[in-house]
Design an enzyme around this catalytic site. Structure first.
Site, short mmCIF file in Angstrom:
data_model
loop_
_atom_site.label_atom_id
_atom_site.label_comp_id
_atom_site.label_asym_id
_atom_site.label_seq_id
_atom_site.Cartn_x
_atom_site.Cartn_y
_atom_site.Cartn_z
N TRP A 29 0.82 -1.20 0.00
CA TRP A 29 0.00 0.00 0.00
C TRP A 29 0.87 1.27 0.00
O TRP A 29 1.78 1.39 -0.79
CB TRP A 29 -1.00 -0.03 1.16
N SER A 30 0.61 2.20 0.89
CA SER A 30 1.26 3.52 0.80
C SER A 30 2.72 3.54 1.22
O SER A 30 3.39 4.56 1.07
CB SER A 30 0.48 4.55 1.61
#
Length: 394
Positions: free
Chosen positions: A77-78
Site C-alpha cells: 500500500w502507501s
C-alpha cells in the site's frame, strides 16, 4: 548468547536471523503473532549498512496452506510512496527537476483550473489540493494511467494549494509519477527499477509481474472493516477526505486481483519483501548510499525530511490525533513518535499496517510488511511494537 542467532520455531512460525543485540525486535515480532492477530509478516532492520534483523513467518494465505517464505512478496500500500519520492529526489539531485518550479513547467496541461502556481514540492508534501478526484472514478478508471492523470490535470483543487496538507492517498503516485514520466519518458515502475532497485538488487516492484504472482501473499481484510474503510473512520467527513479515501474505495479484495497487480498505481501497489523496503528507506537512512552504492548526494537525502509545515491534515484529521508534518514525500516522526523517538526520523505507513522507516541520525532503516490488514491507516499496533523494540535496542 551468540552474536548472530538463527530462529526456526515452527510453533510460532518465525524464521530468519536476528543479531543478539536486537532480540527485542524478534520478541516483538513473535508477540505480533501471539497477541496481535498477525497472519503472515516479515521485518528487516539495517543499522550502519548492516542487516541486523531479517525475520519472516506465518502464512501467506488465509487458508494457512502456504508458509510465508524468505522471498514472499506482498502489496505494501502507501509504503510505496517512499520509493516514488526517491525517484523525484533522484531527478532533482541530477538537476533535471526543480522542486520549486511550477508543475506545469514539466506537465503543461496541469495548469488548468487555477493550478498554474502549484509547485512540485506541493505534490511531494500532499499540499496540491488534489487529494481525490471530484468526478466518480472507478477501479477500471484507476487502472488507466492516461485517463487518471488527465482528470487530475483538469480538476480544480479542493483547497488553496500550498496552504495545508491533505493526504493524497491514491492520487499522489499519479501526480509525482507523471512528473517523473514527463522528465524521463519513464513511469515510476520502470524508472525505479532502472535507477534503484535493479542496481541495488532489491526485491521490490510497483505492481507485480504476472510471472511473480506465485510468490505473492494474499491480503486479508481488516477485522473491523469489510473493505477499504470509510473516510469518517480516519478523519473529517469533508468532500476532500471522502474523495481521497473512497473514490474509488480499495481494500484487500482489490489488492488480490490480477488487474490490480498488473496496474501501475505508484501510491498504493508496490510489492516487495521487508528486506527490500528496509533497503529502499535505507537509501535515506544512509544519507544517500546503500550497500556501497551512492544513489543520492547527502544534501539530496537530507532534503527529503525538510518540513513543509505542521498542520491538522485535511484528510486524515483526527486520525493522527492532532497536527502532523510532512517532509518532501515522507512523514516526520514529530511529537507523535510514529517513526521512533527522534522527531526528525521519517517514514511512511501502508494502509493496514506495513511501514518503511529511516533515521539518518541513528543510521537505521526498518521495513515491515504483512498480509492481515489492521483497521488503521497508520500506526498499526504491530508496527509500533516493532519500532519501539528497535529503539530500545539501539
Amino acid at each position: 548468547m551468540p552474536a548472530h542467532e538463527t530462529h526456526n520455531d515452527r510453533r510460532s512460525l518465525t524464521n530468519g536471523h536476528c543479531d543478539a543485540r536486537f532480540a527485542a525486535v524478534r520478541e516483538a515480532f513473535e508477540e505480533n503473532f501471539r497477541e496481535r492477530g498477525e497472519l503472515g509478516a516479515a521485518v528487516a532492520v539495517i543499522v550502519g549498512g548492516k542487516t541486523v534483523v531479517d525475520l519472516w513467518g506465518g502464512w501467506a494465505d488465509v487458508a494457512r496452506t502456504r508458509p510465508w517464505e524468505r522471498d514472499t512478496v506482498v502489496n505494501v500500500w502507501s509504503t510505496t510512496k517512499g520509493p516514488v519520492a526517491l525517484c523525484a529526489h533522484l531527478l532533482a539531485d541530477r538537476g533535471l527537476l526543480d522542486l520549486d518550479a511550477p508543475v506545469a513547467a514539466y506537465w503543461p496541461e496541469f495548469a488548468a483550473s487555477g493550478k498554474e502556481r502549484v509547485r512540485v514540492r506541493h505534490l511531494l508534501s500532499h499540499r496540491a489540493g488534489l487529494s481525490g478526484l471530484r468526478e466518480p472514478h472507478s477501479l477500471e478508471d484507476l487502472y488507466d494511467w492516461e485517463l487518471t492523470t488527465a482528470r487530475l490535470a483538469a480538476m480544480e483543487p479542493w483547497w488553496e494549494p500550498g496552504t495545508r496538507s491533505g493526504y493524497h492517498a491514491l492520487t499522489y503516485g499519479f501526480l509525482v509519477g507523471e512528473v517523473v514520466r514527463r522528465v524521463t519518458g519513464l513511469r515510476p515502475r520502470a524508472f525505479l527499477e532502472r535507477e534503484v532497485t535493479g542496481p541495488l538488487g532489491l526485491d521490490f516492484t510497483i505492481g507485480l509481474p504476472a510471472k511473480e504472482s506465485g510468490r505473492a501473499a494474499e491480503m486479508v481484510h481488516a477485522r473491523a472493516e469489510p473493505s477499504g474503510g470509510r473516510a469518517t473512520d480516519f478523519g473529517q467527513p469533508a468532500p476532500a477526505a471522502v474523495a481521497a479515501l473512497t473514490n474509488p474505495a480499495v481494500g484487500a479484495t482489490e489488492a488480490n486481483s490480477p488487474r490490480w497487480r498488473a496496474a501501475e498505481i505508484p501510491a498504493a501497489n508496490g510489492h516487495g519483501t521487508a528486506r527490500a523496503v528496509a533497503g529502499l528507506y535505507g537509501v535515506f537512512a544512509g544519507r544517500g548510499s546503500h550497500d556501497g552504492r551512492r544513489i543520492l548526494s547527502p544534501e539530496a537525502a537530507e532534503r527529503v525530511r525538510e518540513g513543509q509545515g505542521s498542520c491538522r491534515d485535511l484528510v486524515l484529521g483526527a486520525g493522527f490525533g492532532g497536527e502532523t508534518e510532512l517532509g518532501l514525500g515522507l512523514w516526520l516522526s514529530g511529537a507523535h513518535g510514529s517513526y521512533g523517538p527522534n522527531p526528525r526520523a521519517f517514514g511512511h505507513d501502508g494502509f493496514g499496517g506495513s511501514c518503511g522507516l529511516a533515521d539518518p541520525d541513528a543510521g537505521v532503516s526498518l521495513g515491515y510488511v504483512m498480509n492481515r490488514m489492521g483497521s488503521r491507516i497508520a500506526d498499526d499496533p504491530r508496527k509500533t511494537a516493532l519500532v519501539e523494540a528497535l529503539y530500545r535496542a539501539l
